[in-house]
Write a protein that holds these residues in place. Sequence first.
Motif, PDB file in Angstrom:
ATOM      1  N   ALA A 117       0.826  -1.210   0.000  1.00 13.47           N
ATOM      2  CA  ALA A 117       0.000   0.000   0.000  1.00 13.47           C
ATOM      3  C   ALA A 117       0.859   1.258   0.000  1.00 13.47           C
ATOM      4  CB  ALA A 117      -0.933  -0.007   1.206  1.00 13.47           C
ATOM      5  N   LEU A 118       2.015   1.199   0.623  1.00 10.19           N
ATOM      6  CA  LEU A 118       2.894   2.373   0.686  1.00 10.19           C
ATOM      7  C   LEU A 118       3.609   2.637  -0.630  1.00 10.19           C
ATOM      8  CD1 LEU A 118       4.410   1.775   4.220  1.00 10.19           C
ATOM      9  CD2 LEU A 118       3.050   3.766   3.549  1.00 10.19           C
ATOM     10  N   ALA A 119       3.633   1.677  -1.546  1.00 10.89           N
ATOM     11  CA  ALA A 119       4.410   1.825  -2.774  1.00 10.89           C
ATOM     12  C   ALA A 119       3.923   2.991  -3.621  1.00 10.89           C
ATOM     13  CB  ALA A 119       4.351   0.526  -3.584  1.00 10.89           C
ATOM     14  N   ILE A 146      13.132  -3.271   0.095  1.00 16.19           N
ATOM     15  CA  ILE A 146      14.289  -2.958  -0.754  1.00 16.19           C
ATOM     16  C   ILE A 146      13.832  -2.222  -2.011  1.00 16.19           C
ATOM     17  CG2 ILE A 146      16.002  -4.024  -2.274  1.00 16.19           C
ATOM     18  CD1 ILE A 146      16.926  -3.957   0.583  1.00 16.19           C
ATOM     19  N   ASP A 147      12.752  -2.693  -2.615  1.00 16.49           N
ATOM     20  CA  ASP A 147      12.232  -2.045  -3.804  1.00 16.49           C
ATOM     21  C   ASP A 147      11.801  -0.616  -3.508  1.00 16.49           C
ATOM     22  OD1 ASP A 147      11.361  -1.941  -6.492  1.00 16.49           O
ATOM     23  OD2 ASP A 147       9.312  -2.341  -5.844  1.00 16.49           O
ATOM     24  N   ALA A 148      11.127  -0.422  -2.353  1.00 16.82           N
ATOM     25  CA  ALA A 148      10.683   0.916  -1.990  1.00 16.82           C
ATOM     26  C   ALA A 148      11.857   1.842  -1.692  1.00 16.82           C
ATOM     27  CB  ALA A 148       9.749   0.824  -0.778  1.00 16.82           C
ATOM     28  N   VAL A 149      12.842   1.339  -0.977  1.00 13.47           N
ATOM     29  CA  VAL A 149      14.032   2.147  -0.684  1.00 13.47           C
ATOM     30  C   VAL A 149      14.712   2.572  -1.988  1.00 13.47           C
ATOM     31  CG1 VAL A 149      16.372   2.031   0.266  1.00 13.47           C
ATOM     32  CG2 VAL A 149      14.423   1.205   1.613  1.00 13.47           C
ATOM     33  N   ALA A 150      14.815   1.651  -2.919  1.00 16.20           N
ATOM     34  CA  ALA A 150      15.449   1.992  -4.199  1.00 16.20           C
ATOM     35  C   ALA A 150      14.662   3.061  -4.931  1.00 16.20           C
ATOM     36  CB  ALA A 150      15.562   0.742  -5.059  1.00 16.20           C
ATOM     37  N   SER A 151      13.344   3.029  -4.830  1.00 15.97           N
ATOM     38  CA  SER A 151      12.512   4.010  -5.525  1.00 15.97           C
ATOM     39  C   SER A 151      12.710   5.421  -4.985  1.00 15.97           C
ATOM     40  CB  SER A 151      11.032   3.617  -5.407  1.00 15.97           C
ATOM     41  OG  SER A 151      10.800   2.366  -6.007  1.00 15.97           O
ATOM     42  N   LEU A 152      13.105   5.535  -3.718  1.00 16.63           N
ATOM     43  CA  LEU A 152      13.358   6.870  -3.163  1.00 16.63           C
ATOM     44  C   LEU A 152      14.570   7.530  -3.818  1.00 16.63           C
ATOM     45  CD1 LEU A 152      12.736   6.235   0.660  1.00 16.63           C
ATOM     46  CD2 LEU A 152      11.194   7.288  -1.001  1.00 16.63           C
ATOM     47  N   GLY A 153      15.502   6.705  -4.317  1.00 18.01           N
ATOM     48  CA  GLY A 153      16.662   7.245  -5.047  1.00 18.01           C
ATOM     49  C   GLY A 153      17.699   7.932  -4.173  1.00 18.01           C
ATOM     50  N   ASP A 154      17.699   7.634  -2.877  1.00 17.55           N
ATOM     51  CA  ASP A 154      18.668   8.272  -1.979  1.00 17.55           C
ATOM     52  C   ASP A 154      20.013   7.548  -2.105  1.00 17.55           C
ATOM     53  OD1 ASP A 154      20.171   9.190   0.230  1.00 17.55           O
ATOM     54  OD2 ASP A 154      18.314   9.719   1.283  1.00 17.55           O
ATOM     55  N   PRO A 155      21.076   8.245  -2.516  1.00 17.29           N
ATOM     56  CA  PRO A 155      22.377   7.578  -2.702  1.00 17.29           C
ATOM     57  C   PRO A 155      22.931   6.989  -1.411  1.00 17.29           C
ATOM     58  CG  PRO A 155      22.618   9.960  -2.875  1.00 17.29           C
ATOM     59  CD  PRO A 155      21.155   9.683  -2.847  1.00 17.29           C
ATOM     60  N   LYS A 166      23.531 -10.214  -0.552  1.00 16.10           N
ATOM     61  CA  LYS A 166      23.953 -11.401   0.200  1.00 16.10           C
ATOM     62  C   LYS A 166      22.820 -11.947   1.077  1.00 16.10           C
ATOM     63  CE  LYS A 166      28.741  -9.731   0.355  1.00 16.10           C
ATOM     64  NZ  LYS A 166      29.902  -9.385   1.219  1.00 16.10           N
ATOM     65  N   ASP A 167      21.647 -11.431   0.886  1.00 15.98           N
ATOM     66  CA  ASP A 167      20.505 -11.893   1.688  1.00 15.98           C
ATOM     67  C   ASP A 167      20.243 -13.373   1.408  1.00 15.98           C
ATOM     68  OD1 ASP A 167      17.954 -10.451   3.214  1.00 15.98           O
ATOM     69  OD2 ASP A 167      17.382 -12.301   2.178  1.00 15.98           O
ATOM     70  N   PRO A 168      19.853 -14.151   2.424  1.00 21.36           N
ATOM     71  CA  PRO A 168      19.576 -15.580   2.168  1.00 21.36           C
ATOM     72  C   PRO A 168      18.392 -15.824   1.239  1.00 21.36           C
ATOM     73  CG  PRO A 168      19.047 -14.947   4.443  1.00 21.36           C
ATOM     74  CD  PRO A 168      19.783 -13.804   3.847  1.00 21.36           C
ATOM     75  N   SER A 169      17.512 -14.836   1.071  1.00 20.17           N
ATOM     76  CA  SER A 169      16.344 -15.017   0.198  1.00 20.17           C
ATOM     77  C   SER A 169      16.678 -14.584  -1.223  1.00 20.17           C
ATOM     78  CB  SER A 169      15.156 -14.193   0.716  1.00 20.17           C
ATOM     79  OG  SER A 169      14.136 -14.144  -0.252  1.00 20.17           O
ATOM     80  N   SER A 170      16.414 -15.468  -2.171  1.00 20.54           N
ATOM     81  CA  SER A 170      16.700 -15.119  -3.561  1.00 20.54           C
ATOM     82  C   SER A 170      15.831 -13.963  -4.040  1.00 20.54           C
ATOM     83  CB  SER A 170      16.487 -16.346  -4.460  1.00 20.54           C
ATOM     84  OG  SER A 170      15.147 -16.782  -4.414  1.00 20.54           O
ATOM     85  N   SER A 171      14.585 -13.861  -3.535  1.00 18.80           N
ATOM     86  CA  SER A 171      13.722 -12.764  -3.984  1.00 18.80           C
ATOM     87  C   SER A 171      14.272 -11.412  -3.532  1.00 18.80           C
ATOM     88  CB  SER A 171      12.296 -12.970  -3.450  1.00 18.80           C
ATOM     89  OG  SER A 171      12.279 -12.929  -2.037  1.00 18.80           O
ATOM     90  N   VAL A 172      14.839 -11.351  -2.327  1.00 19.66           N
ATOM     91  CA  VAL A 172      15.454 -10.096  -1.867  1.00 19.66           C
ATOM     92  C   VAL A 172      16.643  -9.755  -2.750  1.00 19.66           C
ATOM     93  CG1 VAL A 172      16.611  -8.959   0.069  1.00 19.66           C
ATOM     94  CG2 VAL A 172      14.659 -10.482   0.490  1.00 19.66           C
ATOM     95  N   ARG A 173      17.468 -10.739  -3.086  1.00 19.37           N
ATOM     96  CA  ARG A 173      18.629 -10.486  -3.934  1.00 19.37           C
ATOM     97  C   ARG A 173      18.207 -10.013  -5.331  1.00 19.37           C
ATOM     98  NH1 ARG A 173      19.947 -15.602  -1.860  1.00 19.37           N
ATOM     99  NH2 ARG A 173      20.065 -16.560  -3.927  1.00 19.37           N
ATOM    100  N   VAL A 174      17.086 -10.577  -5.831  1.00 19.29           N
ATOM    101  CA  VAL A 174      16.603 -10.146  -7.145  1.00 19.29           C
ATOM    102  C   VAL A 174      16.211  -8.678  -7.110  1.00 19.29           C
ATOM    103  CG1 VAL A 174      14.654 -10.386  -8.753  1.00 19.29           C
ATOM    104  CG2 VAL A 174      15.869 -12.410  -7.960  1.00 19.29           C
ATOM    105  N   PRO A 322      12.191   0.325 -12.607  1.00 16.79           N
ATOM    106  CA  PRO A 322      13.440  -0.454 -12.444  1.00 16.79           C
ATOM    107  C   PRO A 322      13.391  -1.786 -13.162  1.00 16.79           C
ATOM    108  CG  PRO A 322      12.731   0.480 -10.334  1.00 16.79           C
ATOM    109  CD  PRO A 322      11.629   0.740 -11.313  1.00 16.79           C
ATOM    110  N   TRP A 323      12.214  -2.337 -13.330  1.00 16.39           N
ATOM    111  CA  TRP A 323      12.129  -3.679 -13.939  1.00 16.39           C
ATOM    112  C   TRP A 323      11.770  -3.636 -15.427  1.00 16.39           C
ATOM    113  CZ3 TRP A 323       8.950  -1.473 -10.385  1.00 16.39           C
ATOM    114  CH2 TRP A 323       7.636  -1.203 -10.777  1.00 16.39           C
ATOM    115  N   ILE A 324      11.641  -2.432 -15.978  1.00 17.20           N
ATOM    116  CA  ILE A 324      11.324  -2.303 -17.411  1.00 17.20           C
ATOM    117  C   ILE A 324      12.213  -1.212 -17.990  1.00 17.20           C
ATOM    118  CG2 ILE A 324       9.564  -1.669 -19.111  1.00 17.20           C
ATOM    119  CD1 ILE A 324       7.457  -2.657 -17.208  1.00 17.20           C
ATOM    120  N   ASP A 325      13.025  -1.545 -18.974  1.00 16.03           N
ATOM    121  CA  ASP A 325      13.861  -0.530 -19.598  1.00 16.03           C
ATOM    122  C   ASP A 325      13.713  -0.507 -21.110  1.00 16.03           C
ATOM    123  OD1 ASP A 325      15.093  -2.885 -20.153  1.00 16.03           O
ATOM    124  OD2 ASP A 325      16.998  -2.417 -19.165  1.00 16.03           O
ATOM    125  N   ILE A 326      12.755  -1.244 -21.646  1.00 11.54           N
ATOM    126  CA  ILE A 326      12.468  -1.197 -23.074  1.00 11.54           C
ATOM    127  C   ILE A 326      11.002  -1.524 -23.255  1.00 11.54           C
ATOM    128  CG2 ILE A 326      12.940  -3.631 -23.622  1.00 11.54           C
ATOM    129  CD1 ILE A 326      14.394  -2.557 -26.159  1.00 11.54           C
TER     130      ILE A 326
END
Length: 970
Positions: A117-119, A146-155, A166-174, A322-326
């Motif tokens: 909901a926050l996205a 992680i996706d939300a943090v990336a969307s903020l664009g804060d360096p 290095k997260d144990p979850s593959s979805s987090v790493r993706v 982030p997941w679409i560039d074309i």
Amino acid sequence: MAGEMGRMNRLWRQSGARPSTPATTGSVAASRDESPEARSSIEEEEEEEVHREPNLGIQAKEDPADLLLNALDDSDPWVRLSAIEAMGARRDPRDTPRLLGALKDPSSSVRVYAIIALADRLSPDMRYSLLEASEDSNETVRSRAIDAVASLGDPRDTPLLLQALKDPSSSVRVYAIIALADRLSPDMRYSLLEASEDSNETVRSRAIDAVASLGDPRDTPRLLGALKDPNSGRIARSAGEKNESFTGDREPGLTVQVRFGSRTSVIGIPARSARSRRGRHHVSASPHDCWIPDGTEIDVAGRTLRGLVYVGKDLDPVAAHPWIDIEPALIDPSLPVAATGTQSPPRRVWPIAYEKLAPSERAEYLDWLAGGRVDPNVDSKCIELLLAGLERRALIDAKQSTDAQAEVDGIAAEVERLIDLYPEQHAITYSATSLLELLRMPTLEREATALEPPTCASPTWRPSLELRLGLGAFAKEGRPLPAEWALSWLRCSPEAFLRTPAERCREEFDQLFGLRYSERYKQGVGLRSSKQRVAVEHHPFNQGLPRDCLHRESDLPDVVSAEHLVNALRRLGGACSDELAGYSRYLGRHPQARTDLRALALLPRELLDDHAFPVLADVRRVTESLVDDRCVKVPATNLIHLLPAVDGKVPKKDAAAVARLLALLDVGMEPDVRFGGPPPVVDHAVVLFRLEPHAPDGPSSAYVAATVLLDMATAVAWADGSVSKDEERALVAQASRAPGIEKHERARLAAHLDWLLTEPSTLRGIKDRCAQLGDTQRIQAAGALVAIAGADGRISPKEVRVLARIFDALRLEESSLYEQLHAIAAAPASGPVTVRSAEPVDPEYALPLSAPTRELCLDRDLIDAKLAETAEVTMLLANIFTEAAPSPSPQSLTSQGSLDPVHMRFVRALGERPQWSRDDLDAVASELNLMPDGALDAINDAAFELANAPLWHGEDPLEIDAEVLEELLK
């Protein structure tokens, strides 16, 4: 669970909610990750935590109440989850603090929906809450954070994203590797190289892509090594095109031949070297140059496509993510395509994009396009990909190009064709329908007052746009709703809940609904306006489209779900279904017998008035001799031959069907099995008479009593082979004086007597009919019959023998008959006639107990006195039948009222199987101490009373009718 769902339903109604598909809610089920491994890990966690994902998409009203805020404190996580979803949908900024607070909810499912909901409302002041959520124990929450943090664009958050690799979850790493694509820098090189060795295919592929984008020549060996990776080699080859140290030659521009009619043109497409991945400067191609109009042919990978697609390279999406560039719908001819389509099980690809397909999947897509887009077995990805391109052309390009605007109608027609062609693809149908409505809404809104009512439901659960706009126009102008629009609502609204008769007997239901609607509402139901407006919300296939082009709202009120409208039309539709229930069940067993006599007899009378069914014409010819109130005798054969497949003896159910159909034409028939008579017999006569409209189809207790006495009296009168004029007058007088009988029943009783005077009575079943009488009533009835037998002043030995049979049925001693015969042969009495003295008879005056051997001459005055008492006897019998054997109406009759408990146990046993062998059935009946044949007949009689249809059919095996069984067990 029922209580939980009830509370959620109240939440949804409070917020003006209506469900949407999972793909529209932003739920975990619609994860952005295109990796099957990552997606499966997310879904497994969800299934473990929630067990099943509810369909909670909500469209909020303008002023939702605080019930949602209160629901966040509910102890039930399902209720809290629903409230979170509703808040996300209504997009009220005042809800943001509560959504941030929900990130600490004890339930991981609630935290997942909170982060979703926050996205749509991210802002820099949420950063610390999101950073904290990125360390959540639940991998789905971490991934979304992680996706939300990336969307903020804060360096400042780049180290966090690198650490997430290095997260144990593959979805987090993706999610982390996707997020890093926007902020690549040389200092990430070692982390990216480490990620390129990840166990997850998507992480490796994205890492290789990122390493190539850095352009460091030291990484060339690693890219060469990736060519041996069975999964990520394709990405390595693509990445090599961008790394100048990997290949010394730039890729030349691409040319394709385009044929339109007899003309052939060559279109140049910019070389890929002019464009790079996200984060580097590039030049986008023009959508006008890439679009191939409908009917224009183009060759791609040896297949000839016929337009309605984008073909080319370097076409940017309308809105970057982030997941679409074309552009997802762009067919890039430089990408590898297999010789044939995929034969492996379909895999999920999200977001859908041509470049994300495997070579075999691209081959399947291009083959489908080249084959005319009609293959019924095509993978759903192909349909989605085509629709993604049509979305962009109709919603984006049409705003910028007159050529594209001119194509919108053709695109809408293609979308509609795909909906019709692939109705089983429910998720595609849902979104394709909303796209079609989005395209047609401006035109339909302008023509709302002139729209024709839609005749079929939308392929989705939602009411069609035409219905909503049409009702909105009536509400806005204050006009009542006409019958055809009310029927359209009933047919097209998912809230109508139509039953089987409405579908199986569609034509009859529509006609009956129109009649009943006009009777009840005259000009029509009044519609009250609403603050809520008719709107269309589209959930796109093309994830590169901006949100602002996916919603349109009209100026018309949305009243399709108004409570007063729903209640009124749903009740009326249910009543019409009830009227057609018997007809529907008959058609369920005999689909081709829609217009035979048995079927027509089950229709409401109004549906017969304007139809020229052949059977009706034959029936009217039989009844055309009826004039005024006179009875008419006609050969029974004239009616029996109208019944299909009846030869000889007429079954009771068929006799009832003939009587019902005649009653619908205001004609009565005697004998009538519904009123206790036998079925008509070939070569015998039936009596027809004029019947009052809407006369009851069952006898009253007074009528039953009158016919019992009349049947016995007529049998006595016929005993000597004929009925004398005096006896006939006595019988007529008895029928005319029968008390407690309504006008319509008196006409029937007169017709019944006419039939009795034509056909000698057999006294069949008389003993059972008399079993309900008490001792006093039996004696009084016997006295009345003796009086009627002597109405002509004499009683013959044959009449005495018939009277003896009746006395036996009445369980009276034969000697009492002779006592009464001698009593009426004595001198006349001046006072009331005593049928039998209450005191013992003096032996001095004992009467002989043997039958008379000659005709007795009777005292006329005594006979008249006794005949005057027959009306009192009839009233007495009526009271007896009222107390002992009520005749309930079909509407009030229940299974327990028509069958005793033992027979009901037999009915329940029959309901355990759809089919019974005769041996098994006999065994069940034996356990219940029932005679099988008698029990089956009794059950079918009860079924006819309740449902106008038998419960069982056939001989061996017996077929059980499930619909009739349901009626019996109610």
